[in-house]
Design a protein around this motif. Sequence first.
Motif, mmCIF file in Angstrom:
data_model
loop_
_atom_site.group_PDB
_atom_site.id
_atom_site.type_symbol
_atom_site.label_atom_id
_atom_site.label_comp_id
_atom_site.label_asym_id
_atom_site.label_seq_id
_atom_site.Cartn_x
_atom_site.Cartn_y
_atom_site.Cartn_z
ATOM 1 N N ASN A 50 0.785 -1.239 0.000
ATOM 2 C CA ASN A 50 0.000 0.000 0.000
ATOM 3 C C ASN A 50 0.818 1.289 0.000
ATOM 4 O O ASN A 50 0.230 2.367 0.108
ATOM 5 C CB ASN A 50 -1.019 0.034 1.146
ATOM 6 C CG ASN A 50 -2.034 -1.077 1.025
ATOM 7 O OD1 ASN A 50 -2.555 -1.327 -0.053
ATOM 8 N ND2 ASN A 50 -2.290 -1.756 2.129
ATOM 9 N N GLY A 52 2.341 4.158 -1.860
ATOM 10 C CA GLY A 52 2.070 4.681 -3.193
ATOM 11 C C GLY A 52 2.932 5.859 -3.586
ATOM 12 O O GLY A 52 2.817 6.364 -4.696
ATOM 13 N N LYS A 65 0.321 6.616 1.271
ATOM 14 C CA LYS A 65 -0.289 5.292 1.107
ATOM 15 C C LYS A 65 -1.416 5.364 0.076
ATOM 16 O O LYS A 65 -2.037 6.409 -0.130
ATOM 17 C CB LYS A 65 -0.813 4.768 2.436
ATOM 18 C CG LYS A 65 -1.963 5.567 3.005
ATOM 19 C CD LYS A 65 -2.450 4.971 4.310
ATOM 20 C CE LYS A 65 -3.636 5.793 4.817
ATOM 21 N NZ LYS A 65 -4.460 5.067 5.726
ATOM 22 N N THR A 66 -1.654 4.230 -0.554
ATOM 23 C CA THR A 66 -2.764 4.128 -1.496
ATOM 24 C C THR A 66 -4.010 3.596 -0.802
ATOM 25 O O THR A 66 -5.121 3.890 -1.214
ATOM 26 C CB THR A 66 -2.421 3.186 -2.666
ATOM 27 O OG1 THR A 66 -2.062 1.910 -2.126
ATOM 28 C CG2 THR A 66 -1.271 3.736 -3.491
ATOM 29 N N ASP A 67 -3.801 2.819 0.232
ATOM 30 C CA ASP A 67 -4.885 2.170 0.957
ATOM 31 C C ASP A 67 -4.285 1.664 2.264
ATOM 32 O O ASP A 67 -3.105 1.842 2.530
ATOM 33 C CB ASP A 67 -5.431 1.004 0.120
ATOM 34 C CG ASP A 67 -6.799 0.527 0.589
ATOM 35 O OD1 ASP A 67 -7.453 1.260 1.364
ATOM 36 O OD2 ASP A 67 -7.214 -0.571 0.193
#
Length: 186
Positions: A50, A52, A65-67
């Motif tokens: 996660n 990013g 972070k992406t998620d």
Amino acid sequence: MFIQTEATPNPATLKFLPGRPVLENGTLDMPTLEAASQSPLALRLFEVPNVGGVFFGSDFIAVTKTDGDWQQMKPAILGAIMEHYMSGAPLVASDAHVENTAADEFFDAKDAETVATIKDLIETRVRPAVAGDGGDITFRGYKEGIVYLNMRGACSGCPSSTATLKHGIQNLLRHFVPDVIEVRPM
């Protein structure tokens, strides 16, 4: 080695302070895995699920972070940073492109004095505050009263970046430089 963490105004970005210099000059924004190839540490951070984006400032590393949940990601990120510094490996490859704030600027020569004032205000008043939030902002151009700025790190994609640009930076520049009409991101 003790690494501090700080929240940023961008909930998707966390700031890590390793207690030692990160970059001596400039900044390095690596919003993709491909861009991270410039840095062994960034590559290691992108291995954490996660992650990013990675951004290096003078004394901090901002991770976007992406998620996922920071509570679960933080130990792996701290471990990657600590392992990197303990290994003695270089932070960036010798051919890495550290952001040069004067690269690709545009403005008319007749506006040089106005641009010098704008750049001084950005360097002395805006960039230190933005770096405190895990990001960076650089002058890109000036044309017909419009100042163009580039936002990176925690500032890129931050929900409050528009407010920062329009209400904070634009008001500051308009106060000191009456020729400024508007500030826009680039």
